[in-house]
Design a protein around this motif. Structure first.
Motif, PDB file in Angstrom:
ATOM      1  N   UNK A   1       0.988  -0.747   0.067  1.00  0.00           N
ATOM      2  CA  UNK A   1       0.011  -0.320  -0.125  1.00  0.00           C
ATOM      3  C   UNK A   1       1.175   1.000  -0.179  1.00  0.00           C
ATOM      4  N   UNK A   2       0.916   2.250  -0.849  1.00  0.00           N
ATOM      5  CA  UNK A   2       1.772   3.580  -1.059  1.00  0.00           C
ATOM      6  C   UNK A   2       0.751   4.650  -0.489  1.00  0.00           C
ATOM      7  N   UNK A   3       1.697   4.905   0.741  1.00  0.00           N
ATOM      8  CA  UNK A   3       1.393   5.594   2.059  1.00  0.00           C
ATOM      9  C   UNK A   3       0.519   7.187   1.090  1.00  0.00           C
ATOM     10  N   UNK A   4       1.048   7.743   0.171  1.00  0.00           N
ATOM     11  CA  UNK A   4       0.463   8.402   0.043  1.00  0.00           C
ATOM     12  C   UNK A   4      -1.095   8.679  -0.180  1.00  0.00           C
ATOM     13  N   UNK A   5      -1.264   7.737  -1.344  1.00  0.00           N
ATOM     14  CA  UNK A   5      -2.640   7.518  -2.091  1.00  0.00           C
ATOM     15  C   UNK A   5      -3.450   6.155  -1.173  1.00  0.00           C
TER      16      UNK A   5
END
Length: 1579
Positions: free
Chosen positions: A1503-1507
């Motif tokens: 999981x990409x933290x930003x999005x």
């Protein structure tokens, strides 16, 4: 007979069934899809290519043509237009497809092009273009164009007549070629055209030509008539019941009804006196008679077969057919003719082995009929290959109906019937007759209307035209302008014939035997070639037509001496002179123009791709049928053959699913393996009529055929590139026995190479793998040979099984074999379709080649071909338009063969022949007797009173021979003075003789022909006797009236051994092998043939076998005067006949009675032939190379005693005593004596004397020739040889001068001063004296040697003891040996540095210190680096290497266990095992153990933290936003959601959401605008 309603429009009514191109019933739509057609080759980018033709440039491109390019195309001539528009890249097809809207001016140009195309000669291409133009899309535009002609605003009003003329030409062509299509599509088109014609005159004020109106009215009437005929057929569903209108709809190939009907086909007699009603009547009669001539024997033979009531009798032969039982179709095969089928006509090898090479059985093009239901249905095929006929009884045939080729034909046994009538010679002529119509029929005024008043040829009938011949100027029609016959080298009859041949357009010249028909024909050709400007203004060469290839070669060879501007068409020429004139050779050296090159290249690509496709499918079928492995799953999945529940489970494991060991199969199936094994190991399969056993026998035979078929190459008749085979065994099989064998062989090589000391550390792996593969191979072979009967119900049940692994092994293979059968069926269907495409496109390819050939032929003055070739190449001849046609031996040719060889442009036809010699041959005797079908055009025109010039002076036969046919057959035939000076035949009392006998004939078992062994043996013996008289084998021809006798003669000559053959005195060999070889060599040049094949030829001596001799006095066609005439008129100097004269005169016509009277008058008839000892005409040749210089005279002298010549220094007393020569003399002593005798007494020996003039020998059989087996008589020769002895042989004719005679008397010449005499045979060279005498040597020792040996050449052999000078060893050696060159035999005792002793003998002069010596003993040192005392295995002189002995497994620092070499250090070994370490992330390392662990490459979800989006990426990568591939979910400044990707930065400028826009538009309305534009506008 109906008259053509549009005769003034030059139309011929067509018939629906003759359209070459296939189309859907009731529609003009072609089955040939041009889009698919273009896809058959590799796609090429559109490109421009310029080519010049007739001064106009044309651009080749793929887009539709522009107006300018259409104008340029319309200016070309029809042939050039065909070359261009036939190319798919021209763009013309796209115009006809209707996809492009055509302006009126472009439509007018298209119609102009179509009109020109209508008169082009190339049928196939023209047919396809016309069919394209009849598509509804194009016709819609054509109707619009025609309807707008009255109201269109046109600048040039005078063009309407031209437009209508082009339209009508197009309409006419379609009506002729595609009448059914015209019925469907032309009704509305004609309606629009009719209204347009009236509208143009009314509104445009244009006067339409009256002829155009009449033409259109005729076209309308013709269209109405064929529509009515078609509608009538639809109502009644009946064919036309009677001729003459429907012969063009008949199939050239016989149908099942044709050959099984009890009634004969409808035929009418040939009209030999009077005219035919019209062209259609003539063509119908000739077509039906010719078709019945080859169908009649088929029908008769099959009827005889079916009426056989004895079920226990197997019929192999009827009067007209040969039958073959239990025939099998094996498989398909790719050939130069497309897709063929392999046929085994003798699977059980019961047929007698014959000389197939010389046999006429199964020739290319022969017709075969196959049936499996006793002729209730039949398969018609023709032979296309017979290469393996002798070794494997295999033929390759081509089905005439490809739809009959399915999987079932390979599972049944068939009966095959072969006709003795050669179908190929009929096929093209029948097609040619169907293509002839009133418009293109040649010489109608003479052939059909029988007009006997001949006009001059058109090119001659020109006022004041002057012709040249030799040095004379001639006006052909003015007889006074011709020079005398002597000035032209002709006799008066030939002179009259030459004038007639050049001044009449239809000429008949009869030439009895030997009167110079060919000579006159060459004079006519010479006259025409000297005046080419008169008749060859448009490139229309002279066409020479002959019935046989031999006659054509003979005639063209004569023309080659006059002119080089000739072409020979056909590949059966045997003439070396004509090789450079063959069309095939000229074609290679001729460059084509750009249009033809591009078109040829296009069709070459198409044919090559189709060939590649056929070979690929064929290879797949062969591999599947060989059953050597398990297919890749993709072959079954890609074709949706496997049920949907199977592919996902079995895609990668079908081998594992199928390859279940036999021991794991159910117990009740245990016996199946043994039974299957026994079946497959049978050497000769048991005969059976069941379908399964036929299939198994088929497979067994197929294995034999396919063993050597992998490397065969097909020699294609076309010039396209070779087609590669796409699939091989590695492609189609997932696992196979061959692949396993290859793998096992590779492992065996590894294991064998490891035994020398370099043991691999993974040896245990290969040993285990070898055992696994061996077991796998055993399982595969056991599974493949299982016999599993087909069970459709069980297959359906298994297809619904949810768990495929629960299926029993036997059922798995049942399913798999079912899938294979479905795959085979699909591949076979695709192969058949590819074969159809190949056949279809081959016709286009041939026409393209004809275009190039047309240019070649137009540049030559003379073109030669056979009648069959002319019929096959009729489209080419129609385009060539030869104006002059000369037919040689025209009286021997069936009339249809000549007619189809002519074209409508023929202005001058010259028929040369003799109707009193061979007539045309009919296969059905009834047609000749009752329907007069054996009457040639030559004879028919004579019967109707057409004037004929007859040649009257013969230059061939000696008077005694000519008397046999004069006046019996030729009342006015006269002899030239040259034939009265022929020499008498050597060794014969009579130059003409008939040997009569009553020995019975024999009928050949495999044919209806006859043979007579008595006559054959007699003539062979007589032929050998004549050759012994000094004749060359080429001077003699053995003729026979039956082919069976001819084959027997050749068999006896080439195979059998005859002890009567004399030995060759030059070789002195008398072994049985020599006799056989001598026989073959003696007769190898003698031609043996049948009378029918020898017409037009001659030879010095003819030996004639009449064959027939029986109790019923049945003499067959020997009662036909024509054949008798040919047989008796082939000899120049000698004619010897053997036959049963009583049979000949008992029931025959008066001809043999008259011949007998002549023979009796000449005293040339009897039961014995009289031979006479030959009179020698010897010559003196001054041969300076002869050893004895006896004036070179070859003398035959009698032995004499007590001869004395006065004044001579020689006196001969008791000549039988030995001559005396000087010591060492090697010359024959008698040589100078004979020289003196000949010089001093020339009258004593006559070199031209007769040997035994009173000796005659009577012979009545071949046994009687034993009396004269040396060619002379039975008295001794007695000639004096050069050595002085007399010849002991029986009187002989071979080696008359005894140049090669080897005298076998003992030689008594003195050899040396000691008066030793020679002990050899007289013919042998005496050589030096070989008597043994005792001589004393210089050393004092004595020895016994040959007398001629000198002391200098003797080495003393007495053994003495001596000391060698260098090594001081004492040895016992011969006295004469040189001590300096003697090798000491003692052993060398030197000790080497390595401790070993030298193993050589004493060598004091060569390396005595052993500095270069290499010790070849085994090394006793340890291996380098060895820690376990392993001895070195190398030779002593070599340097020791690192120890390579493998030790027990050792544990490396990494923890893995390895087998290492003794010399290896464990700390330095790189471990190749996979790394077992765990990475920080928790995953296992995937690198090798010795390498550092690399970053983790495992794919994981992050999981990409930003999005907060979920992505799949490598474990070692950091989850950054730039790797996100999801849609962005952020809201931009404008308040709208971002439309881009999450990884990109959001921008208001990318927002396309519509928002209200308050700025008023030009129309006054307010509207919405994209957000990005609204923002920028507000800013």
């Amino acid at each position: 007979m109906k008259k053509d309603p549009i005769e003034n429009a030059s139309l011929i009514k067509g018939n629906a069934g003759r359209i070459k191109i296939s189309r859907k019933e009731g529609s003009a739509e072609l089955t040939l899809d041009y889009q698919k057609f273009r896809g058959a080759t590799k796609k090429r980018p559109g490109k421009f290519q310029f080519g010049e033709s007739s001064g106009a440039k044309f651009i080749r491109f793929r887009a539709p043509l522009s107006h300018f390019r259409l104008e340029e195309l319309a200016k070309l001539d029809p042939n050039e237009i065909v070359e261009i528009i036939a190319n798919k890249h021209s763009g013309f097809m796209e115009l006809l497809s209707g996809d492009t809207a055509l302006r009126p001016d472009m439509m007018a140009l298209v119609m102009k092009i179509l009109a020109k195309l209508s008169v082009a000669p190339f049928h196939e291409i023209k047919t396809n273009m016309m069919a394209l133009a009849c598509r509804q899309e194009f016709l819609d535009q054509l109707r619009t164009f025609v309807s707008e002609l009255p109201t269109g605003n046109r600048q040039h009003q005078s063009t309407e007549n031209v437009i209508f003329e082009d339209l009508f030409t197009f309409y006419k062509c379609v009506l002729e070629m595609l009448p059914n299509t015209a019925c469907d599509v032309f009704r509305s088109v004609f309606l629009y055209t009719d209204m347009s014609l009236k509208g143009v005159e009314m509104y445009q004020k244009v006067k339409i030509n009256v002829d155009l109106k009449n033409t259109f009215n005729a076209l309308q009437d013709y269209l109405k008539e064929i529509i009515q005929e078609k509608d009538l057929k639809k109502e009644t569903h009946l064919e036309y019941p009677e001729p003459p209108n429907n012969f063009r709809e008949m199939s050239v190939v016989p149908t099942n009804q044709d050959i099984t009907s009890e009634k004969s086909l409808f035929i009418r007699p040939n009209i030999i006196k009077g005219a035919y009603s019209d062209v259609e009547h003539y063509l119908d009669v000739q077509f039906r008679l010719l078709r019945e001539d080859f169908i009649g024997p088929l029908r008769e033979g099959i009827s005889e077969y079916l009426n056989n009531t004895d079920e226990n009798t197997v019929i192999l032969k009827t009067s007209t057919l040969r039958f073959y039982n239990k025939v099998l179709f094996l498989t398909t095969k790719s050939t130069k003719d497309g897709v063929g089928v392999l046929v085994n006509f003798d699977p059980y090898r019961r047929r007698r082995i014959e000389n197939w090479k010389d046999s006429k059985k199964f020739m290319y093009g022969s017709l075969l009929c196959f049936t499996s239901d006793n002729f209730k249905s039949t398969i018609i095929a023709t032979v296309i290959e017979r290469d393996e006929i002798f070794t494997k009884r295999i033929l390759v045939v081509k089905f005439h109906s490809p739809t009959q080729m399915d999987e079932n034909v390979f599972k049944r046994e068939f009966i095959m019937a072969e006709s003795e009538v050669y179908f190929n010679s009929y096929f093209h002529v029948l097609q040619g007759l169907q293509n002839l119509r009133k418009e293109n029929f040649p010489m109608k005024e003479y052939i059909v209307d029988v007009n006997c008043i001949c006009r001059p040829p058109m090119y001659v009938d020109v006022a004041e035209r002057e012709f040249s011949f030799r040095d004379f100027k001639i006006h052909p029609k003015d007889v006074e302008s011709w020079p005398g016959f002597e000035a032209l080298g002709l006799n008066p009859a030939q002179y009259d014939a030459l004038i007639a041949a050049t001044t009449r357009e239809f000429v008949i010249i009869q030439g009895p035997p030997g009167t110079g028909k060919t000579y006159l024909g060459l004079k006519i050709i010479n006259f025409l070639l000297q005046n080419t400007s008169a008749w060859n203004m448009q490139g229309q060469p002279i066409l020479i037509i002959c019935h046989t290839n031999h006659a054509l070669d003979q005639f063209l060879e004569g023309i080659a001496g006059i002119s080089d501007s000739i072409v020979r068409i056909g590949g059966q020429s045997k003439s070396n002179i004509l090789q450079k004139y063959n069309l095939k050779e000229i074609r290679k050296a001729t460059k084509t123009n750009s249009h033809n090159y591009n078109l040829s290249r296009h069709f070459n690509d198409v044919m090559a791709d189709l060939t590649s496709e056929i070979q690929r499918k064929q290879k797949q079928l062969e591999l599947i049928k060989k059953n050597e492995g398990i297919l890749w799953m993709k072959y079954l999945v890609d074709r949706n053959i496997v049920p949907s529940c199977f592919p996902d489970v079995l895609r990668t494991s079908i081998v594992e699913w199928l390859l279940v060991p036999p021991e794991e199969w159910l117990k009740e199936e245990e016996g199946l393996y043994d039974e299957a094994q026994q079946f497959h190991e049978q050497e000769n399969p048991v005969e059976s009529h069941t379908e399964n056993s036929v299939s198994e026998l088929n497979n067994t035979l197929l294995d034999e055929v396919l063993v050597d078929s992998g490397d065969d190459e097909t020699d294609h008749m076309f010039d396209f590139r070779p087609a590669p085979i796409f699939h091989d065994k590695e492609d189609i099989y997932d696992i196979s026995v061959e692949k396993l064998n290859k793998q096992l062989k590779d492992i065996e090589d590894i294991l064998e190479n490891s035994e020398g000391g370099d043991f691999d550390r993974n040896l245990w792996f290969f040993e285990t793998l070898y055992d696994d593969l061996t077991y796998q191979k055993k399982c595969l072979k056991a599974c493949l040979c299982q016999v599993i009967p087909e069970d459709e119900d069980r297959v359906k049940e298994l297809a619904t099984e949810s768990d495929v692994w629960r299926i029993e092994p036997r059922d798995r293979w049942l399913l798999y074999k079912h899938w294979l059968s479905l795959l085979q069926a699909e591949l076979l269907e695709e192969l058949i379709q590819a074969g159809k495409d190949f056949t279809e496109n081959s016709r286009f390819h041939e026409e393209v080649r004809n275009m190039n050939d047309l240019r070649i032929l137009k540049e030559r003055f003379v073109v030669g071909m056979t009648t069959t070739g002319a019929a096959r190449l009729q489209p080419l001849l129609q385009a060539l338009r030869p104006s002059i046609v000369i037919v040689e031996e025209a009286a021997e040719v069936l009339e249809p063969h000549i007619v189809v060889s002519l074209t409508k442009d023929c202005q001058h036809l010259i028929l040369i022949g003799d109707h009193k010699q061979l007539r045309p041959s009919n296969a059905v005797f009834k047609l000749a007797q009752e329907f007069k079908f054996d009457v040639s055009l030559f004879e028919r025109m004579l019967n109707n009173g057409l004037h004929c010039k007859v040649l009257q002076i013969q230059h061939r036969m000696r008077p005694e021979i000519a008397e046999l046919i004069t006046p019996t057959i030729y009342p006015g035939l006269m002899n030239h003075s040259s034939v009265e000076t022929y020499p008498n035949v050597k060794g014969m009392l009579k130059n003409v003789y008939f040997v009569k006998h009553n020995k019975p004939e024999a009928q050949e078992r495999e044919s209806s022909s006859r043979s007579n062994r008595h006559e054959a043996e007699f003539l062979l013996a007589l032929c050998k006797y004549l050759i012994l008289q000094g004749y060359d084998g080429e001077d003699i021809t053995i003729l026979t009236t039956y082919s069976g006798q001819m084959f027997y003669l050749r068999e006896v000559r080439n195979v059998r051994m005859d002890p009567l053959d004399p030995p060759d005195y030059g070789l002195g060999c008398t072994s049985p092998y020599f006799y056989e070889r001598s026989r073959h060599l003696m007769l190898r040049k003698v031609r043996m043939t049948v009378v029918d094949n020898f017409q037009g030829e001659e030879n010095k001596i003819i030996l004639l076998s009449l064959v027939r001799s029986n109790k019923n006095a049945d003499i067959g066609f020997l009662k036909t005067p024509n054949r008798v005439c040919v047989a008796l008129s082939r000899a120049r100097e000698g004619l010897y006949i053997i036959g049963n004269m009583d049979n000949l005169t008992e029931r025959s016509t008066s001809i043999w009675g008259k011949i007998k009277e002549t023979l009796v008058k000449q005293e040339a008839l009897g039961t014995h032939l009289t031979l006479r000892c030959q009179k020698f005409h010897l010559t003196c040749s001054q041969d300076m190379n002869t050893r004895h210089m006896v004036s070179g005279c070859r003398l035959e002298l009698r032995r004499f005693d007590h001869v004395y010549q006065a004044g001579s220094q020689f006196q001969f007393q008791n000549m039988s005593g030995p001559p005396v020569a000087q010591p060492g003399q090697s010359e024959h002593f008698w040589t100078p004596l004979l020289e003196h005798v000949v010089a001093a007494s020339p009258n004593l020996y006559d070199p031209f004397r007769q040997n035994h003039p009173d000796q005659v020998t009577l012979v009545a059989s071949h046994e009687d020739f034993k009396q004269v087996k040396e060619g002379g008589c039975n008295l001794p020769c007695g000639a004096l040889l050069k050595c002085g002895h007399t010849c002991k042989s029986v009187c002989h004719q071979k080696d008359l001068g005894h140049e090669n005679k080897k005298c076998l008397e003992p030689c008594e010449r003195i050899l040396c001063a000691l008066e030793h005499s020679c002990k050899k045979m007289c013919w042998q060279d005496c050589g030096p004296c070989t008597y043994l005498i005792l001589k004393t040597l210089p050393c004092g020792h004595e020895t016994t040697v040959q007398c001629h040996v000198t002391l200098d050449d003797i080495m003393c052999e007495v053994v003495v003891s001596m000391e060698l000078p260098y090594c001081k060893h004492k040895v016992d050696i011969p006295c004469g040996v040189d001590l300096l060159e003697f090798n000491c035999p003692f052993k060398c005792e030197y000790r080497l540095m390595c401790g070993h002793s030298c193993n050589k003998t004493c060598h004091p002069l060569k390396d005595p210190e052993h500095l270069e010596f290499q010790c070849k003993k085994k090394c006793v040192r340890l291996n380098k680096g060895c820690s376990r005392a392993h001895e070195c295995q190398l030779l002593c002189y070599k340097e020791c290497v690192d120890c390579s002995v493998i030790l027990e497994p050792q544990t490396l620092p990494c923890g893995h266990s390895h087998k290492l070499k003794c010399s290896q250090d464990p700390a330095t070994v790189k471990c190749e095992f996979k790394c077992k370490r765990t990475l920080p992330c928790g995953h296992l390392c995937t690198s090798h153990c010795y390498k550092p662990c690399a970053p983790c490459g495992e794919m994981v979800a992050k999981f990409i933290p930003d999005c907060n989006h979920k992505v799949y990426m490598r474990c070692s990568k950091e989850a950054l936003r730039k790797y996100c591939n999801k849609l962005c979910e952020r809201t931009m400044e404008c308040g709208h959601k971002c439309p881009g990707k999450c990884a990109l930065e959001c921008s208001v400028l990318s927002c396309n959401v519509l928002v209200p826009y308050n700025i008023q538009a030009a129309c006054g309305h307010a509207g919405n605008a994209p957000c990005c534009l609204a923002k920028s506008g507000m800013d």
